[in-house]
Design a protein around this motif. Structure first.
Motif, short mmCIF file in Angstrom:
data_model
loop_
_atom_site.label_atom_id
_atom_site.label_comp_id
_atom_site.label_asym_id
_atom_site.label_seq_id
_atom_site.Cartn_x
_atom_site.Cartn_y
_atom_site.Cartn_z
N SER A 1 0.61 -80.07 -92.11
CA SER A 1 0.72 -79.47 -90.79
C SER A 1 -0.56 -79.68 -89.99
O SER A 1 -1.63 -79.90 -90.56
CB SER A 1 1.01 -77.98 -90.92
OG SER A 1 -0.11 -77.31 -91.44
N GLN A 2 -0.46 -79.56 -88.68
CA GLN A 2 -1.62 -79.70 -87.80
C GLN A 2 -2.67 -78.65 -88.14
O GLN A 2 -3.86 -78.93 -88.14
CB GLN A 2 -1.21 -79.55 -86.34
CG GLN A 2 -0.63 -80.81 -85.74
CD GLN A 2 -1.63 -81.94 -85.73
OE1 GLN A 2 -1.53 -82.87 -86.51
NE2 GLN A 2 -2.61 -81.86 -84.86
N LYS A 3 -2.22 -77.43 -88.41
CA LYS A 3 -3.13 -76.34 -88.73
C LYS A 3 -3.93 -76.65 -90.00
O LYS A 3 -5.13 -76.42 -90.06
CB LYS A 3 -2.32 -75.06 -88.92
CG LYS A 3 -3.15 -73.83 -89.20
CD LYS A 3 -2.28 -72.60 -89.32
CE LYS A 3 -3.10 -71.38 -89.66
NZ LYS A 3 -2.26 -70.19 -89.77
N ARG A 4 -3.24 -77.18 -90.99
CA ARG A 4 -3.90 -77.51 -92.26
C ARG A 4 -4.90 -78.65 -92.07
O ARG A 4 -6.02 -78.60 -92.58
CB ARG A 4 -2.83 -77.91 -93.28
CG ARG A 4 -3.37 -78.18 -94.66
CD ARG A 4 -2.21 -78.40 -95.60
NE ARG A 4 -2.66 -78.99 -96.85
CZ ARG A 4 -1.84 -79.55 -97.73
NH1 ARG A 4 -0.55 -79.62 -97.51
NH2 ARG A 4 -2.32 -80.06 -98.84
N LYS A 5 -4.51 -79.69 -91.33
CA LYS A 5 -5.41 -80.83 -91.07
C LYS A 5 -6.63 -80.41 -90.26
O LYS A 5 -7.74 -80.87 -90.51
CB LYS A 5 -4.65 -81.95 -90.36
CG LYS A 5 -3.68 -82.67 -91.27
CD LYS A 5 -3.10 -83.90 -90.62
CE LYS A 5 -2.01 -83.58 -89.65
NZ LYS A 5 -1.29 -84.77 -89.16
N ARG A 6 -6.42 -79.54 -89.31
CA ARG A 6 -7.52 -79.03 -88.49
C ARG A 6 -8.51 -78.24 -89.34
O ARG A 6 -9.72 -78.35 -89.17
CB ARG A 6 -6.94 -78.16 -87.36
CG ARG A 6 -7.90 -77.82 -86.27
CD ARG A 6 -7.18 -77.30 -85.04
NE ARG A 6 -6.23 -76.23 -85.32
CZ ARG A 6 -4.92 -76.33 -85.12
NH1 ARG A 6 -4.37 -77.44 -84.68
NH2 ARG A 6 -4.14 -75.30 -85.38
N ASN A 7 -8.00 -77.46 -90.27
CA ASN A 7 -8.85 -76.68 -91.17
C ASN A 7 -9.63 -77.58 -92.13
O ASN A 7 -10.76 -77.25 -92.50
CB ASN A 7 -8.00 -75.68 -91.94
CG ASN A 7 -8.83 -74.70 -92.73
OD1 ASN A 7 -9.89 -74.30 -92.29
ND2 ASN A 7 -8.35 -74.34 -93.90
N LEU A 8 -9.06 -78.71 -92.51
CA LEU A 8 -9.73 -79.63 -93.44
C LEU A 8 -10.90 -80.37 -92.78
O LEU A 8 -11.74 -80.91 -93.49
CB LEU A 8 -8.72 -80.65 -93.98
CG LEU A 8 -7.66 -80.11 -94.94
CD1 LEU A 8 -6.63 -81.17 -95.23
CD2 LEU A 8 -8.29 -79.60 -96.22
N ARG A 9 -10.93 -80.40 -91.45
CA ARG A 9 -12.03 -81.07 -90.74
C ARG A 9 -13.36 -80.35 -90.92
O ARG A 9 -14.41 -80.97 -90.91
CB ARG A 9 -11.74 -81.11 -89.24
CG ARG A 9 -10.86 -82.21 -88.81
CD ARG A 9 -10.77 -82.19 -87.28
NE ARG A 9 -9.41 -82.42 -86.86
CZ ARG A 9 -8.84 -81.90 -85.78
NH1 ARG A 9 -9.52 -81.09 -84.99
NH2 ARG A 9 -7.61 -82.18 -85.47
N LYS A 10 -13.30 -79.03 -91.04
CA LYS A 10 -14.52 -78.23 -91.03
C LYS A 10 -15.24 -78.30 -92.37
O LYS A 10 -14.61 -78.41 -93.43
CB LYS A 10 -14.17 -76.78 -90.74
CG LYS A 10 -13.50 -76.58 -89.40
CD LYS A 10 -13.01 -75.16 -89.26
CE LYS A 10 -12.13 -75.00 -88.04
NZ LYS A 10 -11.46 -73.72 -88.03
N ALA A 11 -16.55 -78.20 -92.32
CA ALA A 11 -17.35 -78.12 -93.54
C ALA A 11 -17.26 -76.71 -94.12
O ALA A 11 -16.88 -75.77 -93.42
CB ALA A 11 -18.80 -78.46 -93.23
N THR A 12 -17.59 -76.60 -95.40
CA THR A 12 -17.54 -75.30 -96.06
C THR A 12 -18.73 -75.18 -97.02
O THR A 12 -19.40 -76.17 -97.29
CB THR A 12 -16.20 -75.10 -96.81
OG1 THR A 12 -16.14 -73.77 -97.31
CG2 THR A 12 -16.04 -76.07 -97.95
N ILE A 13 -18.96 -74.00 -97.51
CA ILE A 13 -20.06 -73.75 -98.45
C ILE A 13 -19.57 -73.98 -99.87
O ILE A 13 -18.45 -73.57 -100.22
CB ILE A 13 -20.58 -72.30 -98.29
CG1 ILE A 13 -21.07 -72.05 -96.86
CG2 ILE A 13 -21.68 -72.00 -99.29
CD1 ILE A 13 -22.23 -72.89 -96.43
#
Length: 64
Positions: free
Chosen positions: A37-49
């Motif tokens: 989904s777009q929401k999931r792909k958008r969330n995967l773009r961001k860096a995380t700790i």
């Protein structure tokens, strides 16, 4: 105490934050994108700790 060598592969994948935590990019963003989904792909773009369970080992790999 001698200097420690930085693992170059890890240095390309992880960055240290100002507080000493390790920042990384998320996985699963390279292929089979049509069913995600777009929401999931958008969330995967961001860096995380990096998780605390892995951070201790990673700090040995990235000493500086």
């Amino acid at each position: 105490m001698p200097k420690l060598k930085t693992k170059r592969a890890a240095a390309k994948r992880f960055k240290k934050t100002g507080t000493g935590q390790l920042k990384r990019m998320k996985a699963y963003k390279s292929h089979i994108l049509t069913k995600k989904s777009q929401k999931r792909k958008r969330n995967l773009r961001k860096a995380t700790i990096t998780d605390a369970t892995n951070a201790k080992v990673m700090k040995k790999i990235l000493p500086y």
